[in-house]
Design a protein around this motif. Structure first.
Motif, PDB file in Angstrom:
ATOM      1  N   GLU A  42       0.846  -1.193   0.000  1.00 30.24           N
ATOM      2  CA  GLU A  42       0.000   0.000   0.000  1.00 30.24           C
ATOM      3  C   GLU A  42       0.879   1.240   0.000  1.00 30.24           C
ATOM      4  N   LYS A  43       0.672   2.046  -0.972  1.00 29.23           N
ATOM      5  CA  LYS A  43       1.410   3.292  -1.032  1.00 29.23           C
ATOM      6  C   LYS A  43       0.772   4.304  -0.091  1.00 29.23           C
ATOM      7  N   GLU A  44       1.631   5.069   0.573  1.00 30.05           N
ATOM      8  CA  GLU A  44       1.101   6.115   1.438  1.00 30.05           C
ATOM      9  C   GLU A  44       0.370   7.146   0.577  1.00 30.05           C
ATOM     10  N   GLU A  45      -0.780   7.519   1.069  1.00 33.22           N
ATOM     11  CA  GLU A  45      -1.582   8.479   0.340  1.00 33.22           C
ATOM     12  C   GLU A  45      -0.910   9.836   0.371  1.00 33.22           C
ATOM     13  N   GLU A  46      -0.599  10.356  -0.795  1.00 40.16           N
ATOM     14  CA  GLU A  46       0.055  11.647  -0.876  1.00 40.16           C
ATOM     15  C   GLU A  46      -0.991  12.758  -0.794  1.00 40.16           C
ATOM     16  N   VAL A  47      -0.718  13.744   0.077  1.00 43.52           N
ATOM     17  CA  VAL A  47      -1.625  14.880   0.237  1.00 43.52           C
ATOM     18  C   VAL A  47      -1.166  15.997  -0.683  1.00 43.52           C
ATOM     19  N   SER A  48      -1.956  16.272  -1.696  1.00 46.15           N
ATOM     20  CA  SER A  48      -1.608  17.316  -2.654  1.00 46.15           C
ATOM     21  C   SER A  48      -2.034  18.672  -2.114  1.00 46.15           C
ATOM     22  N   PRO A  49      -1.210  19.685  -2.333  1.00 48.24           N
ATOM     23  CA  PRO A  49      -1.610  21.023  -1.893  1.00 48.24           C
ATOM     24  C   PRO A  49      -2.775  21.520  -2.738  1.00 48.24           C
ATOM     25  N   PRO A  50      -3.548  22.484  -2.226  1.00 47.77           N
ATOM     26  CA  PRO A  50      -4.647  23.034  -3.019  1.00 47.77           C
ATOM     27  C   PRO A  50      -4.156  23.525  -4.374  1.00 47.77           C
ATOM     28  N   SER A  51      -4.938  23.318  -5.387  1.00 52.44           N
ATOM     29  CA  SER A  51      -4.530  23.639  -6.750  1.00 52.44           C
ATOM     30  C   SER A  51      -4.870  25.064  -7.161  1.00 52.44           C
ATOM     31  N   TYR A  52      -5.679  25.763  -6.367  1.00 55.50           N
ATOM     32  CA  TYR A  52      -6.174  27.067  -6.771  1.00 55.50           C
ATOM     33  C   TYR A  52      -5.990  28.085  -5.647  1.00 55.50           C
ATOM     34  N   THR A  53      -6.065  29.348  -6.022  1.00 48.66           N
ATOM     35  CA  THR A  53      -6.112  30.430  -5.039  1.00 48.66           C
ATOM     36  C   THR A  53      -7.270  31.356  -5.401  1.00 48.66           C
ATOM     37  N   TYR A  54      -7.833  31.998  -4.383  1.00 42.82           N
ATOM     38  CA  TYR A  54      -8.889  32.968  -4.636  1.00 42.82           C
ATOM     39  C   TYR A  54      -8.290  34.204  -5.319  1.00 42.82           C
ATOM     40  N   PRO A  55      -8.956  34.733  -6.334  1.00 43.12           N
ATOM     41  CA  PRO A  55      -8.354  35.790  -7.154  1.00 43.12           C
ATOM     42  C   PRO A  55      -8.137  37.124  -6.465  1.00 43.12           C
ATOM     43  N   LEU A  56      -8.931  37.452  -5.434  1.00 43.63           N
ATOM     44  CA  LEU A  56      -8.777  38.745  -4.761  1.00 43.63           C
ATOM     45  C   LEU A  56      -8.069  38.657  -3.419  1.00 43.63           C
TER      46      LEU A  56
END
Length: 352
Positions: A42-56
């Motif tokens: 079982e591979k450790e589940e990788e936590v991806s950083p948020p892909s987006y930022t709020y524009p303002l």
């Protein structure tokens, strides 16, 4: 995922092979028939950083945000303080109305307060600011020049002049005109159900540092004051423990009305521009397009910059390039060129 063949299956296979051999010199193969456990990698589940930022605000989010900007004209008369909803604004413009009292253009995109107000009337330059963000405008009243722009459809809008008592409610705790409030639900009902506007669409994006790349250099400025014509004083004090500036108006801290939650700011931009009084009621024309001198405050540090209007949005610029903002809320104070930044802005020296 990898799996191993069990020993019992291997034994069955070998017996089948030996059964097919001649009876002479029959060989017996001994093996361990203990069932081997199934091996699962079982591979450790990788936590991806948020892909987006709020524009303002530049704050991280897991989903792309295409909610159009909602802009609310908020009263800043002493009788209207403390206000509701300012702590959740991504960006606030503070600009003179008549006299020395300022009015606040609060822009919401990453979060929306339940209750907002007191809501006040719009001026022509407020409408133009909101237009630059493809925003929707919420106001209660208008000047003659602003009314013409709104009736011409320059920005999508709802106004308390048409919805007083329905989408806009009067608080009994304050006196008119400092008691008009609305809610996010009523705003959506007004835009979608009453007017048929689309509340999703393209949203302009400001330039922000990524959190790990923030490194502000410049002159220390942990406490400073913006003076509106000698009568309306705005103070900002940097809090090292939080990394935010706190705002005060005539030495009274700016907080949420019900919760007393303080307004905490990552960026303060003070810009000077031409103001012209138009009539005997003190209404003004304010130049928000020509650019000019400005000072940017971040992380207890100040830098002299220029401001420009790009696509209708006021941004800090240095050597022709946009200056990045820290993620969080931004407040833009617009002051007249007369007397100018030199007189309107006072920076208190830190005593070591």
């Amino acid at each position: 995922m990898k799996r191993k063949i069990s020993a019992s299956l291997m034994v069955a296979f070998l017996l089948a092979v030996t059964a097919g051999c001649s009876d002479n010199n029959e060989q017996v193969i001994e093996t361990d028939d203990t069932e081997l456990t199934e091996e699962v990698e079982e591979k450790e589940e990788e936590v991806s950083p948020p892909s987006y930022t709020y524009p303002l605000s530049g704050m991280e989010t897991e989903e792309e945000s295409n909610h159009r900007i909602v802009s609310v004209l908020i009263n800043n008369d002493p009788a209207a303080r403390p206000q509701s909803g300012l702590s959740q604004a991504d960006l606030v413009y503070e600009i003179l109305a008549e006299g020395t009292i300022t009015r606040l253009v609060a822009l919401y995109q990453s979060q929306f307060p339940e209750r907002i107000g007191p809501v006040r009337s719009a001026r022509e330059y407020h409408v133009n600011l909101v237009k630059g963000f493809n925003g929707m405008l919420v106001a209660h009243g208008y000047s003659p020049a602003a009314q013409k722009l709104l009736q011409a459809g320059q920005v999508d809008n709802i106004n308390g002049m048409a919805y007083d008592g329905t989408l806009f409610q009067r608080s009994t705790e304050r006196k008119a005109p400092h008691n008009s409030y609305t809610t996010y639900k009523d705003i959506v009902d007004g835009f979608v159900d009453e007017k048929g506007y689309d509340i999703t669409g393209e949203v302009p994006t400001l330039a922000f540092y990524e959190h790990e790349d923030i490194h502000i250099v410049g002159n220390e400025a942990k406490k400073f004051e913006v003076n509106y014509l000698g009568n309306n004083l705005i103070q900002y004090v940097y809090d090292d423990s939080t990394g935010f500036y706190n705002r005060f108006n005539n030495n009274q801290q700016t907080v949420e009305d019900v919760t007393s939650e303080p307004i905490q700011l990552s960026n303060i931009l003070v810009v000077e521009t031409e103001h012209t009084v138009l009539d005997n009621q003190g209404r003004r024309a304010i130049d928000l397009t020509s650019g000019g001198k400005a000072v940017l405050f971040q992380s207890g540090i100040m830098n002299e910059v220029e401001w420009e209007s790009r696509n209708g949005q006021i941004i800090p610029v240095l050597d022709g390039e946009p200056v990045k903002l820290k993620p969080g809320s931004t407040w833009i104070n617009v002051v007249p060129t007369s007397p100018g930044l030199e007189d309107a802005l006072t920076i208190e020296e830190t005593v070591s």
